[in-house]
Design a protein around this motif. Structure first.
Motif, PDB file in Angstrom:
ATOM      1  N   GLY A 138     -19.328   0.732 -13.599  1.00 43.37           N
ATOM      2  CA  GLY A 138     -20.281   1.351 -13.112  1.00 43.37           C
ATOM      3  C   GLY A 138     -20.520   2.365 -14.943  1.00 43.37           C
ATOM      4  N   ALA A 139     -19.978   2.240 -16.068  1.00 41.98           N
ATOM      5  CA  ALA A 139     -20.128   2.244 -17.510  1.00 41.98           C
ATOM      6  C   ALA A 139     -21.020   1.995 -17.913  1.00 41.98           C
ATOM      7  CB  ALA A 139     -19.016   1.810 -18.352  1.00 41.98           C
ATOM      8  N   GLU A 140     -22.242   3.033 -18.206  1.00 38.93           N
ATOM      9  CA  GLU A 140     -23.689   1.694 -19.063  1.00 38.93           C
ATOM     10  C   GLU A 140     -23.748   1.185 -19.433  1.00 38.93           C
ATOM     11  OE1 GLU A 140     -27.705   2.146 -18.377  1.00 38.93           O
ATOM     12  OE2 GLU A 140     -26.499   2.983 -17.692  1.00 38.93           O
ATOM     13  N   LYS A 141     -22.494   1.407 -20.423  1.00 42.42           N
ATOM     14  CA  LYS A 141     -23.040   0.234 -21.743  1.00 42.42           C
ATOM     15  C   LYS A 141     -22.344  -0.918 -21.411  1.00 42.42           C
ATOM     16  CE  LYS A 141     -17.319   1.216 -22.832  1.00 42.42           C
ATOM     17  NZ  LYS A 141     -17.522   2.431 -21.935  1.00 42.42           N
ATOM     18  N   ASN A 142     -21.431  -1.212 -20.732  1.00 42.06           N
ATOM     19  CA  ASN A 142     -21.694  -3.063 -19.601  1.00 42.06           C
ATOM     20  C   ASN A 142     -22.895  -3.118 -18.934  1.00 42.06           C
ATOM     21  OD1 ASN A 142     -18.612  -2.038 -20.571  1.00 42.06           O
ATOM     22  ND2 ASN A 142     -17.722  -1.401 -18.340  1.00 42.06           N
ATOM     23  N   TRP A 143     -23.334  -2.359 -18.508  1.00 42.49           N
ATOM     24  CA  TRP A 143     -24.623  -3.028 -17.845  1.00 42.49           C
ATOM     25  C   TRP A 143     -25.831  -3.465 -18.640  1.00 42.49           C
ATOM     26  CZ3 TRP A 143     -22.826  -3.813 -13.547  1.00 42.49           C
ATOM     27  CH2 TRP A 143     -22.344  -2.936 -12.291  1.00 42.49           C
ATOM     28  N   THR A 152     -28.711 -11.920 -12.193  1.00 44.04           N
ATOM     29  CA  THR A 152     -29.893 -12.032 -11.353  1.00 44.04           C
ATOM     30  C   THR A 152     -29.518 -10.687  -9.609  1.00 44.04           C
ATOM     31  OG1 THR A 152     -29.025 -13.670  -9.875  1.00 44.04           O
ATOM     32  CG2 THR A 152     -30.325 -14.015 -11.114  1.00 44.04           C
ATOM     33  N   ILE A 153     -28.133 -10.438 -10.390  1.00 41.79           N
ATOM     34  CA  ILE A 153     -27.637  -9.473  -9.134  1.00 41.79           C
ATOM     35  C   ILE A 153     -26.369  -8.348  -9.737  1.00 41.79           C
ATOM     36  CG2 ILE A 153     -26.356  -8.835  -6.802  1.00 41.79           C
ATOM     37  CD1 ILE A 153     -26.948 -11.330  -6.131  1.00 41.79           C
ATOM     38  N   GLU A 154     -25.868  -7.535  -9.612  1.00 40.28           N
ATOM     39  CA  GLU A 154     -25.724  -6.348 -10.684  1.00 40.28           C
ATOM     40  C   GLU A 154     -24.595  -6.134  -9.021  1.00 40.28           C
ATOM     41  OE1 GLU A 154     -27.520  -3.798 -12.756  1.00 40.28           O
ATOM     42  OE2 GLU A 154     -27.481  -4.818 -14.684  1.00 40.28           O
ATOM     43  N   VAL A 155     -23.858  -5.665  -9.836  1.00 36.24           N
ATOM     44  CA  VAL A 155     -22.766  -5.385  -8.435  1.00 36.24           C
ATOM     45  C   VAL A 155     -21.402  -4.437  -9.099  1.00 36.24           C
ATOM     46  CG1 VAL A 155     -20.853  -5.917  -6.717  1.00 36.24           C
ATOM     47  CG2 VAL A 155     -22.176  -7.326  -7.332  1.00 36.24           C
ATOM     48  N   LEU A 156     -21.563  -3.080  -8.098  1.00 32.92           N
ATOM     49  CA  LEU A 156     -20.556  -1.650  -8.649  1.00 32.92           C
ATOM     50  C   LEU A 156     -19.956  -2.706  -8.206  1.00 32.92           C
ATOM     51  CD1 LEU A 156     -20.168   0.722 -10.186  1.00 32.92           C
ATOM     52  CD2 LEU A 156     -20.287   1.443  -8.227  1.00 32.92           C
ATOM     53  N   LYS A 218     -23.447  17.133  -7.588  1.00 31.08           N
ATOM     54  CA  LYS A 218     -24.211  16.553  -7.472  1.00 31.08           C
ATOM     55  C   LYS A 218     -24.092  15.191  -8.943  1.00 31.08           C
ATOM     56  CE  LYS A 218     -27.740  17.917 -11.595  1.00 31.08           C
ATOM     57  NZ  LYS A 218     -28.205  19.211 -13.047  1.00 31.08           N
ATOM     58  N   ASN A 219     -22.739  15.452  -9.857  1.00 28.58           N
ATOM     59  CA  ASN A 219     -22.050  14.234 -10.596  1.00 28.58           C
ATOM     60  C   ASN A 219     -22.612  13.010  -9.422  1.00 28.58           C
ATOM     61  OD1 ASN A 219     -22.148  15.658 -12.466  1.00 28.58           O
ATOM     62  ND2 ASN A 219     -20.593  16.116 -12.713  1.00 28.58           N
ATOM     63  N   LEU A 220     -21.028  13.086  -8.263  1.00 29.30           N
ATOM     64  CA  LEU A 220     -21.475  12.362  -7.467  1.00 29.30           C
ATOM     65  C   LEU A 220     -23.007  11.636  -6.945  1.00 29.30           C
ATOM     66  CD1 LEU A 220     -19.569  10.410  -5.517  1.00 29.30           C
ATOM     67  CD2 LEU A 220     -19.586  12.400  -4.063  1.00 29.30           C
ATOM     68  N   VAL A 221     -23.970  12.826  -6.609  1.00 27.39           N
ATOM     69  CA  VAL A 221     -24.641  12.078  -5.945  1.00 27.39           C
ATOM     70  C   VAL A 221     -26.390  11.151  -7.168  1.00 27.39           C
ATOM     71  CG1 VAL A 221     -27.370  12.990  -5.327  1.00 27.39           C
ATOM     72  CG2 VAL A 221     -25.160  13.876  -4.133  1.00 27.39           C
ATOM     73  N   GLU A 222     -25.791  11.474  -8.760  1.00 29.83           N
ATOM     74  CA  GLU A 222     -26.287  11.427  -9.199  1.00 29.83           C
ATOM     75  C   GLU A 222     -25.574   9.709 -10.154  1.00 29.83           C
ATOM     76  OE1 GLU A 222     -25.899  13.707 -12.945  1.00 29.83           O
ATOM     77  OE2 GLU A 222     -27.890  14.541 -12.133  1.00 29.83           O
ATOM     78  N   CYS A 224     -24.617   7.598  -7.275  1.00 33.30           N
ATOM     79  CA  CYS A 224     -25.030   6.930  -6.386  1.00 33.30           C
ATOM     80  C   CYS A 224     -25.965   6.418  -6.506  1.00 33.30           C
ATOM     81  CB  CYS A 224     -24.625   7.742  -5.038  1.00 33.30           C
ATOM     82  SG  CYS A 224     -23.204   7.757  -4.777  1.00 33.30           S
ATOM     83  N   GLU A 225     -27.168   7.929  -7.288  1.00 33.08           N
ATOM     84  CA  GLU A 225     -28.047   6.851  -7.071  1.00 33.08           C
ATOM     85  C   GLU A 225     -28.766   6.001  -7.881  1.00 33.08           C
ATOM     86  OE1 GLU A 225     -30.732  11.256  -5.763  1.00 33.08           O
ATOM     87  OE2 GLU A 225     -30.735  11.211  -7.474  1.00 33.08           O
ATOM     88  N   GLU A 226     -27.797   6.162  -9.230  1.00 34.78           N
ATOM     89  CA  GLU A 226     -28.446   5.321 -10.620  1.00 34.78           C
ATOM     90  C   GLU A 226     -27.695   3.719  -9.822  1.00 34.78           C
ATOM     91  OE1 GLU A 226     -26.025   7.255 -13.575  1.00 34.78           O
ATOM     92  OE2 GLU A 226     -27.738   8.977 -13.965  1.00 34.78           O
TER      93      GLU A 226
END
Length: 267
Positions: A138-143, A152-156, A218-222, A224-226
């Protein structure tokens, strides 16, 4: 690398390690200590209170290392876990073993990590695979770095998703309710995906919480949305795609953490 198959998997992760003896880290700490001592000297000459930081430990010597492992799904086999002697036999358990893989680590150099991903992807002829899976925590730098792999597919990683649910539940509810909530929604996430979970979390945000609880929710919702498109676990399981980054987590422990997190051991 083996001949191209149908599915190629790249797992990425990071770990913190002690780089106190690395020349660039030593030079950085020396500069910080010099700056702190100069600041303390000027404060003393001016007769003002000396700053708390005297330069004896200006910053931590721990730095992040980034790791990746690449393999084909054709090289993953399931092996039955033997039942210990005297233990009652229940539902059979299996563990996955990757028969052939390649591993790389880049220490304290994020730009080089992207180059390593691209180098290994080209070495494994990644464009010959119709399905390319990028699995991360889930770290943005990894994606971002993983885009050099053109997935073709990203998996958390499902274990990190569950950890976020546990942390939030323990802050929102008393122990007994938190335990049942965690059990219910962790199981639901794996069996049904994130849709109903997100709806439930948004309903929870309408209730009255303390400031800390509201921020956590709020952080958890964000989060999961991302990552909603990366949490379609029922489909991934049906297609026999990996949903947990155990391979790279284990590699971090054996190849990096054991060298950098024990007394007297450094990279």
């Amino acid at each position: 690398p083996p001949r191209p198959g149908k599915v190629l998997v790249l797992q990425v992760d990071g770990a913190m390690g002690n780089l106190a003896q690395a020349p660039d880290v030593k030079a950085e700490k020396a500069r910080e200590q010099k700056k702190a001592r100069e600041k303390a000297r000027k404060a003393k000459e001016a007769g003002t209170p000396e700053p708390d930081d005297t330069g004896d430990g200006a910053s931590s010597s721990f730095r992040e290392s980034l790791h990746l492992v690449i393999y084909r799904m054709e090289d993953v086999v399931r092996k039955a876990v033997p039942v210990p002697k005297g233990q009652k036999r229940g539902k059979p358990k299996f563990r996955s073993i990757i028969m052939r893989k390649q591993y790389a680590a880049v220490v304290n150099d994020p730009p080089m990590f992207a180059k390593q991903i691209n180098r290994l992807a080209r070495l494994w002829d990644y464009k010959a695979y119709p399905v390319r899976i990028l699995l991360g925590d889930g770290a943005e730098k990894n994606w971002t770095a993983g885009q050099y792999f053109e997935p073709t597919i990203e998996v958390l990683d499902i274990n990190h998703a569950r950890d976020h649910l546990r942390e939030c539940a323990r802050m929102l509810f008393e122990a007994k309710k938190a335990k049942s909530w965690i059990r219910r929604w962790c199981k639901h996430l794996e069996k049904q995906g994130p849709g109903a979970l997100l709806t439930h979390l948004r309903e929870l945000t309408k209730q009255t919480w303390s400031e800390a609880q509201a921020n956590k929710l709020k952080n958890l919702v964000e989060y999961c949305e991302e990552n909603e498109h990366r949490m379609n676990y029922p489909l991934f399981i049906k297609l026999r795609y990996p949903i947990a980054s155990g391979a790279i987590e284990g590699a971090n422990s054996h190849l990096f953490a054991d060298r950098c997190r024990r007394t007297g051991q450094q990279w």
